[in-house]
Design an enzyme around this catalytic site. Sequence first.
Site, PDB file in Angstrom:
ATOM      1  N   TYR A 136       0.776  -1.074  -0.056  1.00 17.31           N
ATOM      2  CA  TYR A 136       0.123   0.026  -0.177  1.00 17.31           C
ATOM      3  C   TYR A 136       0.848   1.246   0.010  1.00 17.31           C
ATOM      4  CZ  TYR A 136      -4.502  -2.203   1.072  1.00 17.31           C
ATOM      5  OH  TYR A 136      -5.598  -3.047   0.593  1.00 17.31           O
ATOM      6  N   LYS A 187       4.369 -14.957   4.346  1.00 17.90           N
ATOM      7  CA  LYS A 187       4.613 -16.019   2.903  1.00 17.90           C
ATOM      8  C   LYS A 187       6.119 -15.939   2.995  1.00 17.90           C
ATOM      9  CE  LYS A 187       3.282 -18.234  -0.419  1.00 17.90           C
ATOM     10  NZ  LYS A 187       2.181 -19.299  -0.386  1.00 17.90           N
ATOM     11  N   ASP A 220      -1.748 -18.570   2.698  1.00 19.61           N
ATOM     12  CA  ASP A 220      -2.812 -19.398   1.983  1.00 19.61           C
ATOM     13  C   ASP A 220      -3.349 -20.479   2.845  1.00 19.61           C
ATOM     14  OD1 ASP A 220      -0.078 -20.368   2.084  1.00 19.61           O
ATOM     15  OD2 ASP A 220      -0.146 -21.338   0.133  1.00 19.61           O
ATOM     16  N   ASP A 244      -5.741  -7.209   4.580  1.00 21.84           N
ATOM     17  CA  ASP A 244      -6.775  -6.713   3.896  1.00 21.84           C
ATOM     18  C   ASP A 244      -7.765  -7.844   3.133  1.00 21.84           C
ATOM     19  OD1 ASP A 244      -8.694  -4.958   2.341  1.00 21.84           O
ATOM     20  OD2 ASP A 244      -7.666  -5.643   0.487  1.00 21.84           O
ATOM     21  N   ASP A 248     -11.426  -9.743   4.972  1.00 19.09           N
ATOM     22  CA  ASP A 248     -12.724 -10.030   4.377  1.00 19.09           C
ATOM     23  C   ASP A 248     -13.273 -11.430   4.544  1.00 19.09           C
ATOM     24  OD1 ASP A 248     -13.074  -7.081   3.488  1.00 19.09           O
ATOM     25  OD2 ASP A 248     -13.774  -8.140   1.329  1.00 19.09           O
TER      26      ASP A 248
HETATM   27  C1  IPM Z   1     -10.585  -1.765   3.587  1.00 21.37           C
HETATM   28  C2  IPM Z   1     -10.673  -1.514   2.264  1.00 21.37           C
HETATM   29  C3  IPM Z   1      -9.638  -0.556   1.852  1.00 21.37           C
HETATM   30  C4  IPM Z   1      -8.155  -0.975   1.556  1.00 21.37           C
HETATM   31  C5  IPM Z   1      -9.894  -0.115   0.229  1.00 21.37           C
HETATM   32  C6  IPM Z   1     -11.332   0.799   0.151  1.00 21.37           C
HETATM   33  C7  IPM Z   1      -8.770   1.016  -0.204  1.00 21.37           C
HETATM   34  O1  IPM Z   1     -10.809  -2.547   1.282  1.00 21.37           O
HETATM   35  O2  IPM Z   1     -10.579  -0.810   4.457  1.00 21.37           O
HETATM   36  O3  IPM Z   1     -10.068  -3.082   3.770  1.00 21.37           O
HETATM   37  O4  IPM Z   1      -7.771  -1.764   0.877  1.00 21.37           O
HETATM   38  O5  IPM Z   1      -7.543  -1.061   2.762  1.00 21.37           O
HETATM   39 MN    MN Z   2     -10.622  -4.379   2.364  1.00 22.04          MN
END
Ligand code: IPM
Ligand code: MN
Length: 350
Positions: A136, A187, A220, A244, A248
């Site tokens: 990032y 990794k 992974d 990130d 999710d």
């Molecule tokens: C998160 C989001 C952000 C990230 C995006 C919107 C830039 O996915 O906060 O997880 O990748 O950090």
């Molecule tokens: Mn995210």
Amino acid sequence: MSYRICVVPGDGTGPEVVAEAMKVVTAAGARHGFDCQATYLDLGGERYLRTGETLTGADLEVMRGSDAILFGAVGHPDVKPGILEQEILLRLRRELDQYINLRPVKLHPGVHSPIADVKPEDVDMVVVRENTEGLYSGKGSFTAKDSPFEVAVQESVNTRFAVERCVRFAFDLASHRPDRHITLCGKTNVLTYAWDLWARVFDQVGSEYPDVTRAYAHVDAACLWMVEDPARFDVIVTDNMFGDIITDLGAAIQGGLGIAAGANMNPGGVSMFEPIGGTAPGFEGSGKINPLAAIGAAAMMLATLGEADAARRVEEAVAAVAGSLPSLRAGQMGMTTTEVGDRVADMVAG
Ligand code: IPM
Ligand code: MN
């Protein structure tokens, strides 16, 4: 006590969920004897389209002068993807040096998880995501752009300073949790520079925490185990990109983005609290979006402000309401956004 809260409702469903979160914060304040003075900033797509501004010096000044920031989401159908994310969200994380992205993954009793037969006690982990660098950092280059020989390089920057403060935060957190267990998620078998540094720092810092047990998982394998055997995880520390992705996945196993909250933390400065689900395109204004993630983020904000009892009360109300809904998904809650917020606020007040 009185706290200065900078509120950024943002785009899409951000304003609706932030309104419910502030409703609950107000209820918690009335019950626990504090109040919050909110300053609203209209960051996001509408303002960008109107003025060309994303984040100004004046905005930053308001934020720096606040005790905490409550953030909805940014992203707009008429703005090229990336601009608002880069110039608002990612820039804020860096400008305010919010070097930790803290994302709890907890399955509340009564909440449906897509993992069959998983028990709530098996899903109780916290991901500590490095929040300022790695992939990032925006470093990289094009060579011979638009030619058949084009090369695009995207660099992962890992400084010992940032890795160490992240890893130290994670060990400190693990040492205060009942299981006192930490997993480095990386990794090392392929990304032999970045993860070599991480692994060395992990062992060095870990040696200062003899009562925290240490494990390592390739990213992974971590994805496999988060689904097949989530009970093996307590604190997970990882870099920006892997964090990130696995958060999710974490959101999915705890019942979806409707409940997933996170904190962009600067332990010595101003932190920013957000539902991690984004703008939920298509749901804005429909009253169908789940505000529990934003309310959960507000609970993390209260904990950080030092209002531990209020934070716990809000968390318990979120857990109870989550467990009482037929589904946490937008449009499937059997209730509107406002009704869910009211129910939490009533429990907190009562
Ligand atoms: C998160 C989001 C952000 C990230 C995006 C919107 C830039 O996915 O906060 O997880 O990748 O950090
Ligand atoms: Mn995210």
